[in-house]
Enzyme design. Structure first.
Site, PDB file in Angstrom:
ATOM      1  CB  SER A 166      -5.342  -9.235 -27.419  1.00 18.08           C
ATOM      2  OG  SER A 166      -4.730  -7.996 -27.687  1.00 18.08           O
TER       3      SER A 166
ATOM      4  CD  GLU B  36     -15.545  -5.614 -33.195  1.00 19.87           C
ATOM      5  OE1 GLU B  36     -14.595  -5.812 -32.429  1.00 19.87           O
ATOM      6  OE2 GLU B  36     -16.405  -4.750 -33.008  1.00 19.87           O
TER       7      GLU B  36
ATOM      8  CB  CYS C  15     -11.535  -8.655 -22.826  1.00 19.39           C
ATOM      9  SG  CYS C  15     -11.448  -9.377 -24.465  1.00 19.39           S
TER      10      CYS C  15
HETATM   11  S1  SF4 Z   1     -13.510  -9.690 -27.594  1.00 14.98           S
HETATM   12 FE1  SF4 Z   1     -13.831  -7.532 -28.009  1.00 14.98          FE
HETATM   13  S2  SF4 Z   1     -15.980  -7.212 -27.672  1.00 14.98           S
HETATM   14 FE2  SF4 Z   1     -15.467  -9.133 -26.678  1.00 14.98          FE
HETATM   15  S3  SF4 Z   1     -15.025  -8.675 -24.537  1.00 14.98           S
HETATM   16 FE3  SF4 Z   1     -13.107  -8.583 -25.691  1.00 14.98          FE
HETATM   17  S4  SF4 Z   1     -12.817  -6.454 -26.308  1.00 14.98           S
HETATM   18 FE4  SF4 Z   1     -14.965  -6.756 -25.730  1.00 14.98          FE
END
Ligand code: SF4
Length: 291
Positions: A266, A124, A11
């Site tokens: 991830s 988090e 992401c």
């Molecule tokens: S780190 Fe977490 S909050 Fe940020 S874009 Fe990725 S999944 Fe979304």
């Protein structure tokens, strides 16, 4: 045949943090993170080979070192402690997590009782809790059952861990509305999570897949949620972390003509490509037409 979920892999927030670590390691022989920078052992090993050092907590980091705050963020007191020790801090908290931290800080200052929906052991949530003005005026709940036990407060704010599902947030809001005169609901679920969740639903609903290979670290919360969604759709899921695990589950592929591939936020692209190639080779060997 192989069909990929439309959104899979890194992401925005994770890519931003991993790129910052890689960039930093070009000019520093060592760069520290507190906790794993990403819930993916293969990517962590790659970064460690370049000089990444992972500390369990801030006290392990030597004075004057360089620290990158990972995408999950950290409680305010940890960042302040690091700065007092002359440690160079580069804060790569994901902007979506930052928004949840800021909402928690602002609403607690305004006198709201802060209810955080998420996993209380997840970094988090620990980081967001660490931004609440008075932690005694807050609590973390995991589900509807725990929401039922929240006490009445005149002003309540509901804030979500970014990886939660919207349906659950809506149900919890429905429960809390009866436990407060004023309820503020902050939808801090990030789009990347929702996109990946929607993409796996579409993968299964729009294609006649015989099974889905889900690629991602076993400790990755967002990958775990993708597995839950896939299973609730009644699809056969093989969750693998790496190439080796894919090879070890060779039998799973035996009767599968159409195989879907999904990956958590991830999971690095290079790993998705490697596993995709292994699956393609297995299908070729079985005489399945490759897409
Ligand atoms: S780190 Fe977490 S909050 Fe940020 S874009 Fe990725 S999944 Fe979304």
């Amino acid at each position: 045949m192989i069909i990929m979920a439309e959104h899979a892999g890194f992401c925005f927030g994770v890519k931003r943090a991993v790129d910052a670590i890689s960039e930093s390691l070009k000019s520093h022989s060592e760069v520290w993170t507190i906790g794993l920078p990403i819930h993916n052992p293969q990517e962590v090993s790659r970064l460690e080979s370049l000089g990444l050092r992972v500390a369990e907590n801030d006290s392990e980091i030597p004075d004057g070192a360089k620290v990158l705050i990972r995408a999950h963020g950290e409680p305010l007191e940890v960042i302040e402690r690091l700065k007092r020790r002359n440690i160079h801090v580069e804060d790569m908290t994901c902007p979506f997590v930052r928004k949840a931290q800021e909402k928690a800080a602002m609403l607690s200052r305004e006198g709201y009782y802060v209810v955080l929906l998420g996993d209380k052991n997840h970094p988090e949530i620990k980081g967001i809790t660490g931004h609440v003005e008075d932690v005694r005026n807050s609590e973390v709940i995991a589900d509807e059952k725990e929401a039922d036990n929240v006490q009445y407060h005149a002003k309540t704010a509901l804030i979500s861990q970014t990886t939660q599902r919207e349906e659950r947030l809506e149900r919890i809001a429905g429960i809390l509305v009866g436990k407060s005169s004023e309820l503020r609901v902050c939808n801090t679920i990030c789009k990347a999570t929702a996109q990946r969740q929607e993409a796996v639903r579409e993968l299964v609903r729009n294609n006649h897949v015989d099974g889905v290979v889900l690629i991602g670290g076993k400790s990755s919360a967002n990958t775990g949620k993708l597995r839950d969604i896939l299973e609730s759709e009644g699809v056969n899921v093989l969750w693998v972390e790496d190439e080796e695990e894919t090879e070890q589950n060779s039998e799973w592929f035996n009767d599968k003509i159409m195989v879907g591939i999904a990956a958590g936020a991830s999971t690095p692209e290079w790993l998705i490509d490697k596993i995709k190639n292994i699956i393609a080779a297995k299908q070729e060997a079985q005489g399945v037409l490759i897409h």
